[in-house]
Enzyme design. Structure first.
Site, PDB file in Angstrom:
ATOM      1  N   ARG A 111      77.615  44.216   3.175  1.00 59.32           N
ATOM      2  CA  ARG A 111      78.858  45.220   3.095  1.00 59.32           C
ATOM      3  C   ARG A 111      78.579  46.180   2.004  1.00 59.32           C
ATOM      4  O   ARG A 111      79.162  47.186   1.853  1.00 59.32           O
ATOM      5  CB  ARG A 111      80.051  44.307   3.293  1.00 59.32           C
ATOM      6  CG  ARG A 111      80.174  43.873   4.649  1.00 59.32           C
ATOM      7  CD  ARG A 111      81.540  43.006   4.557  1.00 59.32           C
ATOM      8  NE  ARG A 111      81.879  43.002   5.998  1.00 59.32           N
ATOM      9  CZ  ARG A 111      82.808  42.117   6.356  1.00 59.32           C
ATOM     10  NH1 ARG A 111      83.453  41.455   5.680  1.00 59.32           N
ATOM     11  NH2 ARG A 111      83.112  42.129   7.925  1.00 59.32           N
TER      12      ARG A 111
ATOM     13  N   LYS B 167      87.568  33.887  25.582  1.00 62.89           N
ATOM     14  CA  LYS B 167      88.986  33.965  26.213  1.00 62.89           C
ATOM     15  C   LYS B 167      89.343  35.528  27.094  1.00 62.89           C
ATOM     16  O   LYS B 167      89.405  36.185  26.555  1.00 62.89           O
ATOM     17  CB  LYS B 167      90.005  33.720  25.269  1.00 62.89           C
ATOM     18  CG  LYS B 167      89.991  32.340  24.860  1.00 62.89           C
ATOM     19  CD  LYS B 167      91.055  31.867  23.908  1.00 62.89           C
ATOM     20  CE  LYS B 167      90.999  30.666  22.972  1.00 62.89           C
ATOM     21  NZ  LYS B 167      91.070  30.993  21.750  1.00 62.89           N
TER      22      LYS B 167
ATOM     23  N   GLY C  75      81.649  41.243  15.687  1.00 64.37           N
ATOM     24  CA  GLY C  75      81.970  39.738  16.000  1.00 64.37           C
ATOM     25  C   GLY C  75      80.631  39.089  16.304  1.00 64.37           C
ATOM     26  O   GLY C  75      79.654  39.365  15.820  1.00 64.37           O
TER      27      GLY C  75
ATOM     28  N   GLY D 218      87.764  42.728  14.565  1.00 64.60           N
ATOM     29  CA  GLY D 218      89.144  43.041  15.211  1.00 64.60           C
ATOM     30  C   GLY D 218      89.422  44.491  15.650  1.00 64.60           C
ATOM     31  O   GLY D 218      89.915  44.855  16.429  1.00 64.60           O
TER      32      GLY D 218
HETATM   33  P1  AMP Z   1      85.027  35.726  21.684  1.00 64.45           P
HETATM   34  O1  AMP Z   1      85.378  35.092  20.268  1.00 64.45           O
HETATM   35  O2  AMP Z   1      86.242  35.609  22.527  1.00 64.45           O
HETATM   36  O3  AMP Z   1      83.977  36.802  21.704  1.00 64.45           O
HETATM   37  O4  AMP Z   1      83.889  34.421  22.233  1.00 64.45           O
HETATM   38  C1  AMP Z   1      82.677  34.148  21.551  1.00 64.45           C
HETATM   39  C2  AMP Z   1      82.613  32.527  21.816  1.00 64.45           C
HETATM   40  O5  AMP Z   1      82.719  32.481  23.391  1.00 64.45           O
HETATM   41  C3  AMP Z   1      81.324  32.311  21.307  1.00 64.45           C
HETATM   42  O6  AMP Z   1      81.200  31.128  20.446  1.00 64.45           O
HETATM   43  C4  AMP Z   1      80.321  31.715  22.825  1.00 64.45           C
HETATM   44  O7  AMP Z   1      79.929  30.577  22.594  1.00 64.45           O
HETATM   45  C5  AMP Z   1      81.731  31.540  23.442  1.00 64.45           C
HETATM   46  N1  AMP Z   1      81.294  31.386  25.047  1.00 64.45           N
HETATM   47  C6  AMP Z   1      80.736  32.439  25.745  1.00 64.45           C
HETATM   48  N2  AMP Z   1      80.391  32.130  26.802  1.00 64.45           N
HETATM   49  C7  AMP Z   1      80.833  30.930  27.253  1.00 64.45           C
HETATM   50  C8  AMP Z   1      81.018  29.978  28.360  1.00 64.45           C
HETATM   51  N3  AMP Z   1      80.588  30.284  29.533  1.00 64.45           N
HETATM   52  N4  AMP Z   1      81.639  28.730  27.912  1.00 64.45           N
HETATM   53  C9  AMP Z   1      82.334  28.480  26.969  1.00 64.45           C
HETATM   54  N5  AMP Z   1      82.287  29.219  25.569  1.00 64.45           N
HETATM   55  C10 AMP Z   1      81.690  30.368  25.827  1.00 64.45           C
END
Ligand code: AMP
Length: 408
Positions: free
Chosen positions: A38, A207, A365, A388
């Site tokens: 950064r 999610k 992210g 974010g």
């Molecule tokens: P996000 O912060 O929503 O972008 O989610 C990222 C996280 O989602 C990472 O730590 C991944 O390990 C997790 N992830 C991705 N695919 C899956 C899955 N099929 N089941 C459980 N966790 C997942």
């Protein structure tokens, strides 16, 4: 979307006190900076302001400051030391518990053209995150011009990125964006608002609830929307299939159905996994060896197994869609990429992006971490510096930190 903002190239800062909001939110372990990306990323804007003869007053937040104890560990002092080395000229640290108190004012007073100082962590002032007037006015009182180069906080309206800009504008003084911010606007803004088509958007991550607005906005803007990762299984459920123990948000199944209907009406394609890599138990720790990973057709996920990566047929399908794209935006991994056995889908998609001539944009992210971890970072057109902030950009929201800058 009002993204035609004035930048450091549009103002003359000779002899002016220029307050430059940077993102110096670096990881510190025992006062040592463990990742200086950064700082390096901020140099072009700082050098430009020095070269133009400004009195350059840098500011940033660093972590969260909740207690008096935090003030001991969250000081920006080590950043001033490292920045001095990187710039090859002294960056004087204006130690000041008030951020803009007597000490900082004296330091500003003593500046000559081309000098650089760094203020203390802006979050030492409780008003910072509330966009409180007193701190905004304090910041504005030591500046004749404002440059915002901190994309990572652009989705927040704080004193040091929004309040100060408004105070200065009221006095007829310029508030513009720096080179880093400009690059984010150019890539993310252009991809979403006027993409070269075909435009393929790829969403993943855990999610679905976190990305409802992104799904909806991108569906309107893109030609093909690929959905993988944990969030895909709520869509798979909406298709009428069982998802076993996979991540599922029952409350969003109806929403997913609506999105699939909307896609059909708009003549857009939604691509979902056609197969998955399933496991019996979630790995603990997350990178623990897995010896029972089994690929199944998406219609046949067993009740007692969890789908944790897209399967090879899905990876192939997604990679094929990327091949014909001219613009690709990607946010969120395709599976549990932290585990080598479950990183294959994410890797295949990352490689497809690395190989295409399309403009490829990684939305910060975890996807940025995945791409860098795979050594493919320099093969992408742009990796956003804000997780974010880039998500809110993809939602089509106006980011207060960008809005606050002067229009061209
Ligand atoms: P996000 O912060 O929503 O972008 O989610 C990222 C996280 O989602 C990472 O730590 C991944 O390990 C997790 N992830 C991705 N695919 C899956 C899955 N099929 N089941 C459980 N966790 C997942």
């Amino acid at each position: 979307m009002g993204l035609n903002k004035k930048s450091v190239d549009d103002i003359n800062v000779k002899g002016l006190r220029v307050l430059c909001r940077c993102d110096f939110n670096v990881p510190l372990v025992n006062g040592k900076i463990t990742d200086e990306n950064r700082l390096v990323a901020a140099l072009p804007t700082i050098k430009k302001l020095i070269a133009d003869g400004g009195k350059v007053i840098l500011c940033s937040h660093l972590g969260k400051v909740k207690t008096e104890e935090d003030k001991k560990t969250k000081t920006l002092a080590p950043v001033a030391v490292r920045l001095s080395e990187l710039l090859g000229q002294e960056v004087k640290f204006a130690a000041d518990a008030e951020v803009v108190g007597a000490n900082a004012r004296a330091a500003v007073e003593a500046m000559k053209d081309g000098d650089v100082i760094l203020l203390e962590n802006t979050r030492f002032r409780a008003e910072e995150t509330k966009n409180g007037e007193a701190f905004s006015k304090d910041l504005a009182s030591i500046a004749d011009a404002f440059v915002n180069d901190a994309f990572g906080t652009a989705h927040r309206a704080h004193c040091s990125n929004v309040g100060v800009a408004e105070c200065l504008r009221a006095e007829g003084k310029p508030a513009v964006v720096g080179y880093l911010m400009q690059k984010e606007i150019d890539f993310l803004g252009k991809a979403v608002e006027e993409p070269v088509r075909p435009f393929v958007a790829i969403l993943g991550g855990a999610k679905v609830a976190d990305k409802l607005n992104v799904v909806e906005n991108l569906l309107e803007k893109c030609d093909t929307l690929i959905i993988g990762g944990g969030m895909a299984y709520t869509f798979v459920k909406a298709q009428g299939y069982n998802v076993g123990n996979s991540l599922l948000d029952e409350s969003k199944v109806e929403y997913c159905k609506e999105m699939m209907e909307k896609a059909e009406k708009l003549g857009k394609k939604i691509l979902l996994p056609v197969d998955s890599v399933t496991i019996a138990h979630f790995p603990d720790p997350i990178d623990a060896p897995i010896d029972d990973a089994t690929t199944v057709d998406i219609k046949e996920i067993p009740d007692d197994r969890e789908a944790c990566d897209i399967g090879p047929a899905s990876a192939e399908l997604f990679a094929e869609a990327v091949k014909s794209a001219k613009t690709v935006v990607w946010n969120g991994p395709m599976g549990l990429f932290e585990n080598p056995t479950l990183a294959v889908g994410t890797k295949t998609v990352a490689e497809a992006l690395a190989q295409t001539d399309a403009t490829t944009i990684i939305g910060g992210g975890d996807s940025a971490a995945a791409v860098n971890q795979m050594g493919l970072g320099d093969k992408m057109s742009h990796i956003s510096t804000g997780g974010g902030a880039s998500l809110e950009f993809l939602e089509g929201k106006k980011l207060p930190g960008i809005e606050a800058a002067d229009e061209k």
